[in-house]
Design a protein around this motif. Structure first.
Motif, PDB file in Angstrom:
ATOM      1  N   TRP A   1       0.620  12.004  44.141  1.00  0.00           N
ATOM      2  CA  TRP A   1      -0.033  10.948  45.168  1.00  0.00           C
ATOM      3  C   TRP A   1      -0.780   9.712  44.329  1.00  0.00           C
ATOM      4  N   ASP A   2      -1.247   9.908  43.120  1.00  0.00           N
ATOM      5  CA  ASP A   2      -1.950   8.489  42.545  1.00  0.00           C
ATOM      6  C   ASP A   2      -0.840   7.701  42.248  1.00  0.00           C
ATOM      7  N   GLU A   3       0.305   8.214  41.615  1.00  0.00           N
ATOM      8  CA  GLU A   3       1.423   7.506  41.070  1.00  0.00           C
ATOM      9  C   GLU A   3       1.956   6.721  42.385  1.00  0.00           C
ATOM     10  N   TYR A   4       2.278   7.528  43.291  1.00  0.00           N
ATOM     11  CA  TYR A   4       2.793   7.206  44.638  1.00  0.00           C
ATOM     12  C   TYR A   4       2.327   5.877  45.134  1.00  0.00           C
ATOM     13  N   ALA A   5       0.663   6.105  45.426  1.00  0.00           N
ATOM     14  CA  ALA A   5      -0.024   5.133  46.134  1.00  0.00           C
ATOM     15  C   ALA A   5      -0.108   3.770  45.213  1.00  0.00           C
ATOM     16  N   SER A   6      -0.163   3.994  44.071  1.00  0.00           N
ATOM     17  CA  SER A   6      -0.400   2.867  42.858  1.00  0.00           C
ATOM     18  C   SER A   6       0.931   1.646  43.045  1.00  0.00           C
ATOM     19  N   VAL A   7       2.067   2.388  43.578  1.00  0.00           N
ATOM     20  CA  VAL A   7       3.111   1.452  43.528  1.00  0.00           C
ATOM     21  C   VAL A   7       3.093   0.571  44.854  1.00  0.00           C
ATOM     22  N   TYR A   8       2.161   0.948  45.696  1.00  0.00           N
ATOM     23  CA  TYR A   8       1.907  -0.323  46.917  1.00  0.00           C
ATOM     24  C   TYR A   8       0.716  -1.169  46.324  1.00  0.00           C
ATOM     25  N   PHE A   9       0.259  -0.840  45.608  1.00  0.00           N
ATOM     26  CA  PHE A   9      -1.166  -1.887  45.562  1.00  0.00           C
ATOM     27  C   PHE A   9      -0.894  -3.161  45.172  1.00  0.00           C
ATOM     28  N   PRO A  10       0.373  -3.460  44.096  1.00  0.00           N
ATOM     29  CA  PRO A  10       0.697  -4.921  43.832  1.00  0.00           C
ATOM     30  C   PRO A  10       0.963  -5.825  45.151  1.00  0.00           C
ATOM     31  N   GLN A  11       1.725  -4.924  45.974  1.00  0.00           N
ATOM     32  CA  GLN A  11       2.116  -5.907  47.124  1.00  0.00           C
ATOM     33  C   GLN A  11       0.883  -6.057  48.137  1.00  0.00           C
ATOM     34  N   ALA A  12       0.019  -5.000  48.294  1.00  0.00           N
ATOM     35  CA  ALA A  12      -1.081  -5.053  49.291  1.00  0.00           C
ATOM     36  C   ALA A  12      -2.001  -6.258  48.529  1.00  0.00           C
ATOM     37  N   GLU A  13      -2.202  -6.392  47.204  1.00  0.00           N
ATOM     38  CA  GLU A  13      -2.864  -7.238  46.616  1.00  0.00           C
ATOM     39  C   GLU A  13      -2.452  -8.714  46.918  1.00  0.00           C
ATOM     40  N   LYS A  14      -1.147  -8.807  46.551  1.00  0.00           N
ATOM     41  CA  LYS A  14      -0.451  -9.917  47.010  1.00  0.00           C
ATOM     42  C   LYS A  14      -0.734 -10.539  48.273  1.00  0.00           C
ATOM     43  N   LEU A  15      -0.550  -9.826  49.218  1.00  0.00           N
ATOM     44  CA  LEU A  15      -0.792 -10.017  50.819  1.00  0.00           C
ATOM     45  C   LEU A  15      -2.190 -10.418  51.019  1.00  0.00           C
ATOM     46  N   LYS A  16      -3.098  -9.734  50.417  1.00  0.00           N
ATOM     47  CA  LYS A  16      -4.470  -9.975  50.497  1.00  0.00           C
ATOM     48  C   LYS A  16      -4.949 -11.349  49.816  1.00  0.00           C
ATOM     49  N   SER A  17      -4.250 -11.614  48.599  1.00  0.00           N
ATOM     50  CA  SER A  17      -4.696 -13.139  47.953  1.00  0.00           C
ATOM     51  C   SER A  17      -3.943 -14.131  48.965  1.00  0.00           C
ATOM     52  N   ILE A  18      -2.852 -13.976  49.667  1.00  0.00           N
ATOM     53  CA  ILE A  18      -2.429 -15.105  50.449  1.00  0.00           C
ATOM     54  C   ILE A  18      -3.491 -15.217  51.717  1.00  0.00           C
ATOM     55  N   ALA A  19      -4.006 -14.090  52.159  1.00  0.00           N
ATOM     56  CA  ALA A  19      -5.030 -14.031  53.051  1.00  0.00           C
ATOM     57  C   ALA A  19      -6.222 -14.726  52.609  1.00  0.00           C
ATOM     58  N   LYS A  20      -6.678 -14.532  51.513  1.00  0.00           N
ATOM     59  CA  LYS A  20      -7.899 -15.280  51.003  1.00  0.00           C
ATOM     60  C   LYS A  20      -7.812 -16.583  50.690  1.00  0.00           C
TER      61      LYS A  20
END
Length: 139
Positions: free
Chosen positions: A69-88
């Motif tokens: 589950w840690d590896e699984y969730a980690s795959v999502y983080f780069p995309q979530a961070e990318k979207l968050k940086s666009i928001a910022k």
């Protein structure tokens, strides 16, 4: 209902593994793609295209049950961070509607990374970050 001897009738019907348990790619194709395209639970506030790089990476890694589950969730983080940086960036320019949209899209990616409930440390971090993004997007 059980027959004598403890044999459950449903066991006869469950001889094959459901496709969505075979791999993440099958999970996406058979269960998650359509709701993501429709923007309905649990993909509300997200877009299917937000998940494309995640699906590609999960498929490349041939991820399947049982997941780490840690590896699984980690795959999502780069995309979530990318979207968050666009928001910022939008927020810093005063583009309130765009910032809100991208914070909410980021929160959707974090949500799916720990869906339906956090089971690991990285998923608990996704839970925290997803709430943070949702609160920013909703204000």
């Amino acid at each position: 209902m059980a027959a004598p001897g403890g044999h459950y009738f449903i066991q006869d019907k469950l001889s094959e593994k459901a496709a969505h348990h075979e791999s993440y790619a099958q999970l996406w194709e058979t269960k998650w793609k359509k709701p993501a395209e429709m923007g309905v639970y649990p993909f509300m506030f997200g877009t299917a295209k937000d998940f494309a790089p995640i699906v590609d990476e999960m498929t490349k890694r041939d991820m399947k049950e049982p997941y780490n589950w840690d590896e699984y969730a980690s795959v999502y983080f780069p995309q979530a961070e990318k979207l968050k940086s666009i928001a910022k960036e939008a927020e810093s320019k005063g583009e309130v509607e765009k910032a809100s949209e991208y914070y909410m899209r980021s929160s959707a990616v974090y949500r799916i990374s720990r869906f339906p409930a956090p089971r690991s440390e990285v998923q608990r971090e996704a839970w925290r970050l997803g709430k943070e993004c949702a609160l920013k997007g909703l204000r």
